[in-house]
Motif scaffolding. Structure first.
Motif, PDB file in Angstrom:
ATOM      1  N   LEU A 141       0.815  -1.214   0.000  1.00 57.69           N
ATOM      2  CA  LEU A 141       0.000   0.000   0.000  1.00 57.69           C
ATOM      3  C   LEU A 141       0.849   1.265   0.000  1.00 57.69           C
ATOM      4  N   LEU A 142       2.056   1.174   0.518  1.00 55.25           N
ATOM      5  CA  LEU A 142       2.921   2.358   0.518  1.00 55.25           C
ATOM      6  C   LEU A 142       3.324   2.784  -0.883  1.00 55.25           C
ATOM      7  N   LYS A 143       3.277   1.874  -1.842  1.00 57.42           N
ATOM      8  CA  LYS A 143       3.582   2.248  -3.215  1.00 57.42           C
ATOM      9  C   LYS A 143       2.572   3.246  -3.763  1.00 57.42           C
ATOM     10  N   HIS A 144       1.361   3.246  -3.218  1.00 52.78           N
ATOM     11  CA  HIS A 144       0.308   4.168  -3.644  1.00 52.78           C
ATOM     12  C   HIS A 144       0.058   5.269  -2.612  1.00 52.78           C
ATOM     13  N   GLU A 145       1.014   5.477  -1.695  1.00 52.92           N
ATOM     14  CA  GLU A 145       0.912   6.514  -0.656  1.00 52.92           C
ATOM     15  C   GLU A 145      -0.297   6.277   0.252  1.00 52.92           C
ATOM     16  N   ILE A 146      -0.528   5.021   0.592  1.00 53.33           N
ATOM     17  CA  ILE A 146      -1.603   4.645   1.514  1.00 53.33           C
ATOM     18  C   ILE A 146      -0.940   4.054   2.757  1.00 53.33           C
ATOM     19  N   HIS A 147      -1.348   4.524   3.919  1.00 50.59           N
ATOM     20  CA  HIS A 147      -0.696   4.152   5.173  1.00 50.59           C
ATOM     21  C   HIS A 147      -1.671   3.367   6.054  1.00 50.59           C
ATOM     22  N   ILE A 148      -1.095   2.407   6.834  1.00 52.92           N
ATOM     23  CA  ILE A 148      -1.860   1.611   7.788  1.00 52.92           C
ATOM     24  C   ILE A 148      -1.488   2.078   9.191  1.00 52.92           C
ATOM     25  N   LYS A 149      -2.493   2.377   9.989  1.00 55.41           N
ATOM     26  CA  LYS A 149      -2.299   2.816  11.370  1.00 55.41           C
ATOM     27  C   LYS A 149      -2.928   1.771  12.296  1.00 55.41           C
ATOM     28  N   HIS A 150      -2.090   0.848  12.806  1.00 55.77           N
ATOM     29  CA  HIS A 150      -2.585  -0.174  13.719  1.00 55.77           C
ATOM     30  C   HIS A 150      -1.835  -0.184  15.039  1.00 55.77           C
ATOM     31  N   THR A 151      -0.996   0.824  15.285  1.00 58.17           N
ATOM     32  CA  THR A 151      -0.248   0.893  16.533  1.00 58.17           C
ATOM     33  C   THR A 151      -0.965   1.709  17.600  1.00 58.17           C
ATOM     34  N   PHE A 152      -2.072   2.350  17.254  1.00 54.23           N
ATOM     35  CA  PHE A 152      -2.797   3.151  18.219  1.00 54.23           C
ATOM     36  C   PHE A 152      -3.796   2.283  18.975  1.00 54.23           C
TER      37      PHE A 152
END
Length: 275
Positions: A141-152
């Motif tokens: 997903l980072l190739k398309h500038e999409i980020h995953i937020k699962h540390t919160f």
């Protein structure tokens, strides 16, 4: 140390009193019979008796000087006792900044900035997804500038979403969830990247301030890109403008054609009368 002097002592056999059983003391009163001489062939037993002072072996020996220094350095020092009991009370866990811990405030500030800047926020349900699968998904997903937020933590996410423009997504944050965010809207790329991990299921998303369900997100992904839609809209508007101009120019052209036809007819009649 005093020398020990050992000397042999001859042990005689025990005296037996006639008329008494062995092991029973004779009466105190009375006269003991004379001791019989030893039988022929009997040898007295020899026992070594210790004379002189006993050797004292329990004197404490002084330890080495290096060991004394080591023991002095490692000697236990008891902590000082506090006087009043007020100092021994447990510390209040309530923090001055709104009753939240410093780490929680830091995470809230970071998540607030993410939710404020991102135009697409999607919520996914995490069902027994391994760490290596999540890493592969994040890289894709980072190739398309999409980020995953699962540390919160979920508590921090719920607090931040409550005061953000995406507060309509608050009922979706139950259990183990993932946040997928991106600054530009890239719904199609997000759905294509998530296909490699079937353990993650889409629950809903907020795109440009509009809350969409799972079916709405899939329908939005089937639409053409924004540039293509803007080009089609511009072409439609240009066609309508040209058609409007043609309609507006049709009446004067028709009127001028009718006037020219009338003028030709009038000239033809005048030429016929003159002849």
């Amino acid at each position: 140390m005093c020398p020990l002097y050992l000397c042999p002592v001859i042990m005689r056999p025990p005296i037996s009193v006639p008329g008494w059983l062995p092991g029973v003391r004779p009466p105190l009163s009375g006269r003991l019979p004379a001791v019989r001489p030893p039988l022929s062939g009997w040898l007295p037993a020899v026992q070594w008796v210790r004379h002189g002072s006993k050797a004292v072996t329990r004197h404490r020996k002084a330890s080495h000087f290096e060991k004394q220094k080591l023991m002095a350095l490692t000697q236990y020092i008891a902590p000082e006792t506090h006087g009043p009991r007020e100092k021994c009370r447990p510390r209040d866990k309530t923090q001055p900044g709104g009753g939240r811990a410093p780490l929680e405030r830091l995470l809230c500030s970071q998540l607030d900035a993410v939710l404020r800047d991102c135009k697409m926020v999607a919520v996914f349900q995490r069902n027994a997804a391994r760490a290596d699968d999540l890493l592969r998904l994040r890289t894709r997903l980072l190739k398309h500038e999409i980020h995953i937020k699962h540390t919160f933590p979920t508590q921090v996410v719920r607090q931040c979403v409550t005061r953000s423009p995406h507060r309509s997504l608050l009922p979706l944050f139950m259990g183990q969830t993932l946040l997928v965010v991106s600054h530009p809207v890239k719904v199609r790329e997000m759905l294509q990247g998530v296909r490699i991990l079937p353990q993650i299921q889409l629950l809903g998303a907020s795109v440009d301030g509009s809350v969409l369900s799972r079916q709405g997100v899939q329908s939005y992904a089937r639409l053409q890109s924004r540039e293509v839609l803007l080009g089609q809209l511009l072409g439609a508007l240009t066609m309508m403008t040209s058609h409007t101009c043609a309609l507006l120019a049709q009446h004067p052209a028709r009127t001028s054609a009718l006037l020219e036809q009338h003028i030709r007819e009038q000239s033809a009649e005048q030429h016929s009368q003159a002849q």
